[in-house]
Design a protein around this motif. Structure first.
Motif, PDB file in Angstrom:
ATOM      1  N   PRO A   1       0.830  -1.207   0.000  1.00 14.52           N
ATOM      2  CA  PRO A   1       0.000   0.000   0.000  1.00 14.52           C
ATOM      3  C   PRO A   1       0.867   1.260   0.000  1.00 14.52           C
ATOM      4  CG  PRO A   1      -0.819  -1.575   1.608  1.00 14.52           C
ATOM      5  CD  PRO A   1       0.502  -2.103   1.112  1.00 14.52           C
ATOM      6  N   GLY A   2       0.389   2.285  -0.676  1.00 12.50           N
ATOM      7  CA  GLY A   2       1.100   3.561  -0.722  1.00 12.50           C
ATOM      8  C   GLY A   2       0.884   4.258  -2.045  1.00 12.50           C
ATOM      9  N   THR A   3       1.661   5.309  -2.250  1.00 12.48           N
ATOM     10  CA  THR A   3       1.577   6.106  -3.460  1.00 12.48           C
ATOM     11  C   THR A   3       2.842   5.900  -4.287  1.00 12.48           C
ATOM     12  OG1 THR A   3       0.247   7.743  -2.283  1.00 12.48           O
ATOM     13  CG2 THR A   3       1.269   8.450  -4.343  1.00 12.48           C
ATOM     14  N   TYR A   4       2.661   5.668  -5.569  1.00 15.71           N
ATOM     15  CA  TYR A   4       3.762   5.386  -6.481  1.00 15.71           C
ATOM     16  C   TYR A   4       3.718   6.360  -7.650  1.00 15.71           C
ATOM     17  CZ  TYR A   4       4.123   0.924  -4.037  1.00 15.71           C
ATOM     18  OH  TYR A   4       4.292  -0.035  -3.086  1.00 15.71           O
ATOM     19  N   ALA A   5       4.901   6.809  -8.066  1.00 13.65           N
ATOM     20  CA  ALA A   5       4.996   7.645  -9.262  1.00 13.65           C
ATOM     21  C   ALA A   5       4.881   6.757 -10.501  1.00 13.65           C
ATOM     22  CB  ALA A   5       6.326   8.392  -9.276  1.00 13.65           C
ATOM     23  N   ALA A   6       4.372   7.330 -11.568  1.00 10.97           N
ATOM     24  CA  ALA A   6       4.259   6.612 -12.839  1.00 10.97           C
ATOM     25  C   ALA A   6       4.822   7.504 -13.944  1.00 10.97           C
ATOM     26  CB  ALA A   6       2.806   6.267 -13.121  1.00 10.97           C
ATOM     27  N   HIS A   7       5.593   6.908 -14.847  1.00  8.77           N
ATOM     28  CA  HIS A   7       6.247   7.666 -15.912  1.00  8.77           C
ATOM     29  C   HIS A   7       6.220   6.892 -17.219  1.00  8.77           C
ATOM     30  CE1 HIS A   7       8.291   8.825 -12.130  1.00  8.77           C
ATOM     31  NE2 HIS A   7       8.193  10.025 -12.629  1.00  8.77           N
ATOM     32  N   ILE A   8       6.252   7.621 -18.311  1.00  9.57           N
ATOM     33  CA  ILE A   8       6.504   7.041 -19.628  1.00  9.57           C
ATOM     34  C   ILE A   8       7.977   7.293 -19.921  1.00  9.57           C
ATOM     35  CG2 ILE A   8       6.040   7.186 -22.096  1.00  9.57           C
ATOM     36  CD1 ILE A   8       3.220   8.148 -21.368  1.00  9.57           C
ATOM     37  N   HIS A   9       8.692   6.225 -20.267  1.00 12.75           N
ATOM     38  CA  HIS A   9      10.112   6.337 -20.592  1.00 12.75           C
ATOM     39  C   HIS A   9      10.311   6.369 -22.098  1.00 12.75           C
ATOM     40  CE1 HIS A   9      12.076   5.753 -16.583  1.00 12.75           C
ATOM     41  NE2 HIS A   9      10.837   5.423 -16.294  1.00 12.75           N
ATOM     42  N   THR A  10      11.520   6.708 -22.519  1.00 15.01           N
ATOM     43  CA  THR A  10      11.799   6.921 -23.940  1.00 15.01           C
ATOM     44  C   THR A  10      12.018   5.646 -24.744  1.00 15.01           C
ATOM     45  OG1 THR A  10      14.160   7.205 -23.472  1.00 15.01           O
ATOM     46  CG2 THR A  10      12.805   9.195 -23.531  1.00 15.01           C
ATOM     47  N   THR A  11      12.263   4.520 -24.079  1.00 16.52           N
ATOM     48  CA  THR A  11      12.579   3.272 -24.770  1.00 16.52           C
ATOM     49  C   THR A  11      11.610   2.187 -24.336  1.00 16.52           C
ATOM     50  OG1 THR A  11      14.902   3.917 -24.763  1.00 16.52           O
ATOM     51  CG2 THR A  11      14.432   1.617 -25.220  1.00 16.52           C
ATOM     52  N   GLY A  12      11.187   1.368 -25.254  1.00 17.19           N
ATOM     53  CA  GLY A  12      10.238   0.296 -24.956  1.00 17.19           C
ATOM     54  C   GLY A  12      10.894  -0.952 -24.395  1.00 17.19           C
ATOM     55  N   LYS A  13      11.847  -0.787 -23.480  1.00 17.96           N
ATOM     56  CA  LYS A  13      12.509  -1.916 -22.821  1.00 17.96           C
ATOM     57  C   LYS A  13      12.542  -1.637 -21.330  1.00 17.96           C
ATOM     58  CE  LYS A  13      15.805  -4.162 -24.596  1.00 17.96           C
ATOM     59  NZ  LYS A  13      17.051  -4.702 -25.069  1.00 17.96           N
ATOM     60  N   CYS A  14      12.644  -2.699 -20.548  1.00 16.84           N
ATOM     61  CA  CYS A  14      12.720  -2.535 -19.093  1.00 16.84           C
ATOM     62  C   CYS A  14      13.390  -3.775 -18.517  1.00 16.84           C
ATOM     63  CB  CYS A  14      11.316  -2.337 -18.518  1.00 16.84           C
ATOM     64  SG  CYS A  14      11.321  -1.692 -16.839  1.00 16.84           S
ATOM     65  N   ASP A  15      14.694  -3.903 -18.775  1.00 21.65           N
ATOM     66  CA  ASP A  15      15.430  -5.104 -18.410  1.00 21.65           C
ATOM     67  C   ASP A  15      16.065  -4.990 -17.020  1.00 21.65           C
ATOM     68  OD1 ASP A  15      14.908  -6.193 -20.947  1.00 21.65           O
ATOM     69  OD2 ASP A  15      16.697  -5.277 -21.798  1.00 21.65           O
ATOM     70  N   ALA A  16      15.961  -6.075 -16.253  1.00 19.07           N
ATOM     71  CA  ALA A  16      16.633  -6.170 -14.954  1.00 19.07           C
ATOM     72  C   ALA A  16      18.139  -6.236 -15.204  1.00 19.07           C
ATOM     73  CB  ALA A  16      16.146  -7.412 -14.214  1.00 19.07           C
ATOM     74  N   PRO A  17      18.986  -5.908 -14.258  1.00 22.93           N
ATOM     75  CA  PRO A  17      18.621  -5.718 -12.854  1.00 22.93           C
ATOM     76  C   PRO A  17      18.273  -4.276 -12.495  1.00 22.93           C
ATOM     77  CG  PRO A  17      21.003  -5.722 -13.012  1.00 22.93           C
ATOM     78  CD  PRO A  17      20.451  -5.960 -14.419  1.00 22.93           C
ATOM     79  N   ASP A  18      18.712  -3.271 -13.277  1.00 16.59           N
ATOM     80  CA  ASP A  18      18.478  -1.889 -12.843  1.00 16.59           C
ATOM     81  C   ASP A  18      17.491  -1.122 -13.731  1.00 16.59           C
ATOM     82  OD1 ASP A  18      19.924  -1.421 -15.140  1.00 16.59           O
ATOM     83  OD2 ASP A  18      21.536  -0.328 -14.141  1.00 16.59           O
ATOM     84  N   PHE A  19      16.974  -1.771 -14.770  1.00 18.95           N
ATOM     85  CA  PHE A  19      15.946  -1.213 -15.649  1.00 18.95           C
ATOM     86  C   PHE A  19      16.397   0.043 -16.389  1.00 18.95           C
ATOM     87  CE2 PHE A  19      13.991  -3.277 -11.953  1.00 18.95           C
ATOM     88  CZ  PHE A  19      13.520  -4.405 -12.587  1.00 18.95           C
ATOM     89  N   SER A  20      17.707   0.279 -16.459  1.00 17.48           N
ATOM     90  CA  SER A  20      18.229   1.458 -17.151  1.00 17.48           C
ATOM     91  C   SER A  20      17.968   1.402 -18.655  1.00 17.48           C
ATOM     92  CB  SER A  20      19.720   1.634 -16.871  1.00 17.48           C
ATOM     93  OG  SER A  20      20.456   0.540 -17.380  1.00 17.48           O
ATOM     94  N   THR A  21      17.637   0.229 -19.188  1.00 20.18           N
ATOM     95  CA  THR A  21      17.331   0.109 -20.614  1.00 20.18           C
ATOM     96  C   THR A  21      16.071   0.884 -20.988  1.00 20.18           C
ATOM     97  OG1 THR A  21      16.161  -1.960 -20.189  1.00 20.18           O
ATOM     98  CG2 THR A  21      18.469  -2.131 -20.908  1.00 20.18           C
ATOM     99  N   ALA A  22      15.273   1.288 -19.995  1.00 22.52           N
ATOM    100  CA  ALA A  22      14.061   2.062 -20.269  1.00 22.52           C
ATOM    101  C   ALA A  22      14.386   3.486 -20.720  1.00 22.52           C
ATOM    102  CB  ALA A  22      13.165   2.111 -19.033  1.00 22.52           C
ATOM    103  N   GLY A  23      15.618   3.934 -20.502  1.00 27.85           N
ATOM    104  CA  GLY A  23      15.988   5.293 -20.868  1.00 27.85           C
ATOM    105  C   GLY A  23      15.381   6.300 -19.910  1.00 27.85           C
ATOM    106  N   GLY A  24      15.517   7.570 -20.256  1.00 27.19           N
ATOM    107  CA  GLY A  24      14.976   8.641 -19.423  1.00 27.19           C
ATOM    108  C   GLY A  24      13.477   8.784 -19.591  1.00 27.19           C
ATOM    109  N   HIS A  25      12.916   9.686 -18.821  1.00 33.64           N
ATOM    110  CA  HIS A  25      11.490   9.983 -18.966  1.00 33.64           C
ATOM    111  C   HIS A  25      11.257  10.713 -20.281  1.00 33.64           C
ATOM    112  CE1 HIS A  25      11.153  10.067 -14.309  1.00 33.64           C
ATOM    113  NE2 HIS A  25      11.309   8.852 -14.789  1.00 33.64           N
ATOM    114  N   TRP A  26      10.117  10.466 -20.902  1.00 33.46           N
ATOM    115  CA  TRP A  26       9.760  11.123 -22.150  1.00 33.46           C
ATOM    116  C   TRP A  26       9.659  12.627 -21.877  1.00 33.46           C
ATOM    117  CZ3 TRP A  26       4.311  11.877 -24.271  1.00 33.46           C
ATOM    118  CH2 TRP A  26       4.367  12.375 -25.568  1.00 33.46           C
ATOM    119  N   ASN A  27      10.495  13.415 -22.526  1.00 30.20           N
ATOM    120  CA  ASN A  27      10.594  14.836 -22.224  1.00 30.20           C
ATOM    121  C   ASN A  27      10.954  15.632 -23.487  1.00 30.20           C
ATOM    122  OD1 ASN A  27      10.755  17.235 -20.791  1.00 30.20           O
ATOM    123  ND2 ASN A  27      12.793  16.829 -20.013  1.00 30.20           N
ATOM    124  N   PRO A  28      10.092  15.595 -24.509  1.00 30.61           N
ATOM    125  CA  PRO A  28      10.440  16.255 -25.769  1.00 30.61           C
ATOM    126  C   PRO A  28      10.535  17.774 -25.672  1.00 30.61           C
ATOM    127  CG  PRO A  28       8.157  15.539 -25.802  1.00 30.61           C
ATOM    128  CD  PRO A  28       8.778  14.958 -24.557  1.00 30.61           C
TER     129      PRO A  28
END
Length: 72
Positions: A16-43
């Motif tokens: 339970p709690g509040t979580y932030a939600a974001h759209i990232h620039t890349t359509g990947k999300c690989d473990a262990p650190d999920f850095s493959t997702a890239g930054g937040h979409w910020n055109p």
């Protein structure tokens, strides 16, 4: 949709709690650190945070609130 992008988020199995939600620039999300997702979409080169007075990233979404049942 005709007036823009609409996103629906449904989560389960979280604490339970509040979580932030974001759209990232890349359509990947690989473990262990999920850095493959890239930054937040910020055109527009805005500041981070949905409620930032200087204007938010386009990828900064509303927070997700998770209830005692683990769903949000």
């Amino acid at each position: 949709m005709g007036d823009g992008l609409h996103v629906d988020i449904a989560v389960s199995g979280l604490r339970p709690g509040t979580y932030a939600a974001h759209i990232h620039t890349t359509g990947k999300c690989d473990a262990p650190d999920f850095s493959t997702a890239g930054g937040h979409w910020n055109p527009d080169g805005r500041e981070h945070g949905k409620d930032n007075p200087a204007g938010a990233h386009k990828g900064d979404l509303n927070n997700v609130t998770v209830g005692p049942d683990g769903r949000g």
